[in-house]
Design a protein around this motif. Structure first.
Motif, PDB file in Angstrom:
ATOM      1  N   ASP A  43     -13.593   7.122  -0.450  1.00 23.29           N
ATOM      2  CA  ASP A  43     -12.759   7.924   0.661  1.00 23.29           C
ATOM      3  C   ASP A  43     -12.599   7.012   1.645  1.00 23.29           C
ATOM      4  OD1 ASP A  43     -12.286   9.804  -1.102  1.00 23.29           O
ATOM      5  OD2 ASP A  43     -13.348  11.296  -0.375  1.00 23.29           O
ATOM      6  N   VAL A  79       7.309   2.090  -2.745  1.00 21.08           N
ATOM      7  CA  VAL A  79       6.398   2.260  -3.981  1.00 21.08           C
ATOM      8  C   VAL A  79       5.122   3.091  -4.129  1.00 21.08           C
ATOM      9  CG1 VAL A  79       7.385  -0.036  -4.777  1.00 21.08           C
ATOM     10  CG2 VAL A  79       5.138   0.197  -3.623  1.00 21.08           C
ATOM     11  N   CYS A  80       4.889   3.336  -2.782  1.00 21.45           N
ATOM     12  CA  CYS A  80       3.595   4.302  -2.859  1.00 21.45           C
ATOM     13  C   CYS A  80       3.838   5.520  -3.649  1.00 21.45           C
ATOM     14  CB  CYS A  80       3.150   4.582  -1.510  1.00 21.45           C
ATOM     15  SG  CYS A  80       1.563   5.524  -1.332  1.00 21.45           S
ATOM     16  N   ALA A  81       3.016   5.814  -4.619  1.00 21.41           N
ATOM     17  CA  ALA A  81       2.944   6.866  -5.620  1.00 21.41           C
ATOM     18  C   ALA A  81       2.484   8.065  -4.874  1.00 21.41           C
ATOM     19  CB  ALA A  81       2.115   6.915  -6.869  1.00 21.41           C
ATOM     20  N   SER A  82       1.620   7.856  -3.888  1.00 14.41           N
ATOM     21  CA  SER A  82       1.278   9.142  -3.100  1.00 14.41           C
ATOM     22  C   SER A  82       1.746   9.291  -1.912  1.00 14.41           C
ATOM     23  CB  SER A  82      -0.350   8.894  -2.917  1.00 14.41           C
ATOM     24  OG  SER A  82      -1.135   8.315  -3.882  1.00 14.41           O
ATOM     25  N   GLY A  83       2.788   8.710  -1.551  1.00 18.22           N
ATOM     26  CA  GLY A  83       3.735   8.803  -0.304  1.00 18.22           C
ATOM     27  C   GLY A  83       2.851   8.787   0.981  1.00 18.22           C
ATOM     28  N   ASP A  93      -5.667   9.447   4.053  1.00 19.39           N
ATOM     29  CA  ASP A  93      -6.333  10.373   3.409  1.00 19.39           C
ATOM     30  C   ASP A  93      -5.519  10.458   1.710  1.00 19.39           C
ATOM     31  OD1 ASP A  93      -8.476  10.804   4.797  1.00 19.39           O
ATOM     32  OD2 ASP A  93      -7.591  12.844   5.738  1.00 19.39           O
ATOM     33  N   LYS A  94      -4.206  10.190   1.940  1.00 14.93           N
ATOM     34  CA  LYS A  94      -3.307  10.515   0.728  1.00 14.93           C
ATOM     35  C   LYS A  94      -3.755   9.276  -0.478  1.00 14.93           C
ATOM     36  CE  LYS A  94       0.241  11.874   3.526  1.00 14.93           C
ATOM     37  NZ  LYS A  94       1.759  11.666   3.794  1.00 14.93           N
ATOM     38  N   CYS A  95      -4.119   8.079   0.465  1.00  9.96           N
ATOM     39  CA  CYS A  95      -4.223   6.931  -0.562  1.00  9.96           C
ATOM     40  C   CYS A  95      -5.164   7.203  -1.691  1.00  9.96           C
ATOM     41  CB  CYS A  95      -4.533   6.000   0.334  1.00  9.96           C
ATOM     42  SG  CYS A  95      -4.954   4.401  -0.521  1.00  9.96           S
ATOM     43  N   ILE A  96      -4.840   6.350  -2.940  1.00  5.43           N
ATOM     44  CA  ILE A  96      -5.693   6.528  -3.959  1.00  5.43           C
ATOM     45  C   ILE A  96      -6.222   5.204  -4.380  1.00  5.43           C
ATOM     46  CG2 ILE A  96      -4.910   8.686  -5.068  1.00  5.43           C
ATOM     47  CD1 ILE A  96      -3.203   7.095  -6.741  1.00  5.43           C
ATOM     48  N   LEU A  97      -5.798   4.257  -3.412  1.00  3.30           N
ATOM     49  CA  LEU A  97      -6.637   2.980  -3.375  1.00  3.30           C
ATOM     50  C   LEU A  97      -6.020   2.072  -4.891  1.00  3.30           C
ATOM     51  CD1 LEU A  97     -10.162   2.738  -2.079  1.00  3.30           C
ATOM     52  CD2 LEU A  97      -8.121   1.420  -1.266  1.00  3.30           C
ATOM     53  N   CYS A  98      -4.765   2.374  -5.239  1.00  5.65           N
ATOM     54  CA  CYS A  98      -4.124   1.708  -6.478  1.00  5.65           C
ATOM     55  C   CYS A  98      -3.694   0.235  -6.231  1.00  5.65           C
ATOM     56  CB  CYS A  98      -3.005   2.496  -7.206  1.00  5.65           C
ATOM     57  SG  CYS A  98      -1.757   2.857  -6.039  1.00  5.65           S
ATOM     58  N   PHE A  99      -3.631   0.013  -4.926  1.00  5.33           N
ATOM     59  CA  PHE A  99      -3.133  -1.249  -4.423  1.00  5.33           C
ATOM     60  C   PHE A  99      -1.798  -1.471  -4.938  1.00  5.33           C
ATOM     61  CE2 PHE A  99      -7.588  -1.752  -5.342  1.00  5.33           C
ATOM     62  CZ  PHE A  99      -8.295  -1.666  -4.237  1.00  5.33           C
ATOM     63  N   THR A 100      -0.859  -0.773  -5.121  1.00  6.60           N
ATOM     64  CA  THR A 100       0.501  -0.721  -5.409  1.00  6.60           C
ATOM     65  C   THR A 100       1.212  -1.471  -4.154  1.00  6.60           C
ATOM     66  OG1 THR A 100       0.543   1.106  -6.905  1.00  6.60           O
ATOM     67  CG2 THR A 100       2.690   0.200  -6.189  1.00  6.60           C
ATOM     68  N   LYS A 158     -10.841   2.840   2.318  1.00  6.07           N
ATOM     69  CA  LYS A 158      -9.274   2.765   2.171  1.00  6.07           C
ATOM     70  C   LYS A 158      -8.997   2.175   3.825  1.00  6.07           C
ATOM     71  CE  LYS A 158      -8.808   7.224   0.127  1.00  6.07           C
ATOM     72  NZ  LYS A 158      -8.377   8.493   0.327  1.00  6.07           N
TER      73      LYS A 158
END
Lengths: 289, 324
Positions: free
Chosen positions: A210, A238-242, A175-182, A214
């Protein structure tokens, strides 16, 4: 541990390798004040050796830069980087004679004041293979050191949880993921030139950003990494969203270990587990006995 | 500009009354990292000087936005958009809506985007200031005052249990109760020292883009957390004959950005893609809408796994083009 001694030894090694022409470039980390932790650098001149650094915040997995550079490359690699390199060697993505591994002993790294993801449960502080050894005291032998376990042990948690609990945990993280693919970009094992998720004609990435997309992305990526994930935690670091992706990948690693008795990133000459088949396998596959 | 004084408790009570009318987004650590989250309880708001890890642009420019739904014969009406109340937006994030407005609604831009405009017109912004500069922040160099911005409807400041609210637009009148107090003293905005004056042609091929982008892994984090990045893609999703047309965020850092249907891509290297990001922010939008699309929030710098620093890149360009 003595990071100053290790840094000095690393700089001396980089200077020597570049001056003598043993390698074309050295991949390492350099201090970065704005970010707060050392970030990757590729140096090509011996004069730049002083830019390299080794400290407690060098958690970035730089094995991914071996795929983005060519020629004879030296890399200041810690144990997790080397596991990734071993997997890349086993999958014929790198040539061993083009890679010069400066093995950096690492007692576990710190990120934001806490042990970096995965570091507290790292199997070894010592790189599996290396051409040059820099121990934690800066000498050419490895010392006996390991980070104290810290926080929740994901492996134990996996063993003691039901499938429903694991699913709930996975969904909570996703749920925290923003799908940026980092995570994919930072992963040394994710080197496909065209990722399944980027194929515009396919339905994966079309609606419902959503959960559905994901889940499709993370589970498919996990399947693709079965037997290839080395538990380096580059994705989580590296995950920006943790997002704590270990709650997914630890399960994949345990499954491969239990089913095939295989640990990824140990032996560069071992055939990748998903590429090997013997007639003794319990599942017959295409032989259809 | 009127200023009222109230208590945090009374403020929360007034805010709770607005929850029916608005989707309230405010900084919260409910999910772990500090982020602008849709909150349902004023107690979930995290009052801190820290900057949320990503920008609030999602409130008016969702990551995936349904823009149309249709079957073979009919267009299915889409649901009405609920107004957004963005609370606790930092000055840098408030400034970013200027860029969005310039691109999506101004007459200088080529089009007026109805989906963005609807959300933006209904939106209410309540800002809050920064007390200290964080590592990587450079809003002062971009000419913004970190303590205050008047490009919002109201501005709050928390002092212990006391809450001061500056009412800036008419829309903010009457939302919160409190007693009148002397108006705030607004600082003079710092001078903009970080900007590119050079022409596109002077820097497009002459700068060492390859060196600057060397450690870029093409992950797109910078564009996803950026308050002004607004590139998007349109996709259709077919579900049993009902097609949903969605607008999704795109990122110039992805290898399939500007990939043409025929298979070619004018930007083949990561350096070309990084150049696009810098030029879009500091040159193209400057020329097109008269605003440099970087607010100096420093998010892209702090979260870049490769340690790429747009501030240093622009400084370098300024030095190389002779404009210090």
């Amino acid at each position: 541990m003595d990071y100053t001694a290790q840094t000095n030894a690393l700089r001396a090694a980089a200077d020597k390798l570049l001056s003598e022409g043993t390698v074309d470039c050295v991949i390492g980390l350099t201090p970065n004040e704005a970010v707060g932790f050392p970030t990757p650098i590729v140096i090509r001149n011996p004069e730049d050796a002083g830019k390299l650094v080794w400290d407690e915040n060098c958690f970035t997995n730089i094995a991914v830069y071996l795929l983005r550079t060519t020629g004879r490359r030296a890399i200041a690699a810690k144990a997790c980087d080397v596991r990734s390199i071993i997997n890349l060697l086993a999958e014929n993505q790198l040539k061993r004679d083009e890679i010069y591994i400066i093995g950096m002993q690492c007692p576990g790294m710190i990120k934001d004041g806490e042990p970096a993801p995965g570091c507290d449960q790292c199997p070894s502080s010592v790189p599996g293979i290396s051409d040059l050894t820099i121990g934690s005291d800066g000498s050419d032998t490895y010392q006996d050191e390991k980070m104290e376990p810290h926080g929740e042990n994901v492996t134990e948690w996996m063993e003691n949880s039901t499938d429903a609990e694991k699913k709930e945990r996975f969904l909570k993280e996703i749920d925290k993921c923003i799908l940026c693919f980092t995570c994919r970009q930072a992963c040394p094992a994710c080197y496909c030139t065209a990722c399944f998720i980027d194929r515009k004609a396919d339905p994966w990435r079309q609606i419902d950003a959503d959960r559905a997309t994901k889940i499709a992305f993370h589970l498919t990526r996990a399947m693709h990494l079965a037997g290839r994930c080395t538990d380096c935690c580059a994705c989580e670091k590296v995950c920006a969203s943790g997002v704590n992706l270990r709650y997914l990948y630890r399960g994949i690693i345990e499954f491969v270990s239990d089913t095939y008795g295989f640990t990824t990133g140990v032996d560069p000459d071992a055939r990748p587990v998903m590429n090997s088949f013997t007639s003794e396998d319990s599942e017959t596959g295409f032989l259809g006995r | 500009m009127k200023r009222i004084k109230t208590t945090k408790e009374a403020f929360n009570k007034d805010l709770a009354a607005l929850l029916d009318k608005f989707d309230v987004f405010a900084p919260s650590t409910k999910q772990g990292k500090l982020d602008y989250l849709n909150i349902t309880d004023p107690e979930d708001i995290t009052w801190t000087d820290d900057l949320p890890y990503k920008s609030p642009k999602e409130t008016v420019f969702p990551r995936v936005e349904e823009i149309m739904r249709f079957t073979k014969d009919d267009v299915v009406p889409t649901a009405n958009v609920k107004p957004v109340l963005l609370l606790g937006a930092k000055p840098c994030d408030i400034e970013s809506f200027d860029v969005f407005d310039g691109v999506f609604t101004s007459e200088k831009g080529l089009y007026i985007d109805p989906f963005y405009k609807e959300r933006r017109d209904k939106m209410l912004i309540i800002g809050s200031g920064c007390a200290a500069k964080k590592p990587g922040c450079f809003c002062d160099e971009r000419g913004y005052d970190m303590t205050f911005s008047d490009k919002c409807d109201a501005f709050v400041a928390l002092d212990g249990d006391d809450m001061y609210i500056d009412l800036i637009t008419d829309r903010a009148e009457g939302l919160f109760s409190g007693s009148d107090c002397p108006p705030r003293e607004v600082n003079k905005a710092p001078e903009t020292t970080l900007k590119i004056d050079a022409h596109e042609n002077d820097i497009f091929t002459t700068m060492p883009w390859e060196d600057w982008a060397m450690s870029c892994i093409g992950c797109g984090t910078c564009t996803y957390v950026c308050p002004t990045c607004h590139c998007f893609d349109i996709r259709d999703a077919d579900d049993k004959g009902e097609v949903t047309r969605c607008r999704l965020w795109d990122s110039c850092m992805y290898s399939n950005f500007t990939l043409h249907a025929g298979g070619t891509n004018p930007r083949t290297t990561q350096a070309a893609r990084y150049r696009q990001r810098v030029m879009h922010k500091y040159v193209y939008l400057r020329d097109n809408i008269g605003i440099t699309a970087c607010t100096g929030c420093g998010r892209c710098i702090r979260l870049c796994p490769g340690g790429i620093n747009i501030h240093d890149t622009v400084k370098d360009i300024m030095g190389r083009t002779g404009k210090k």
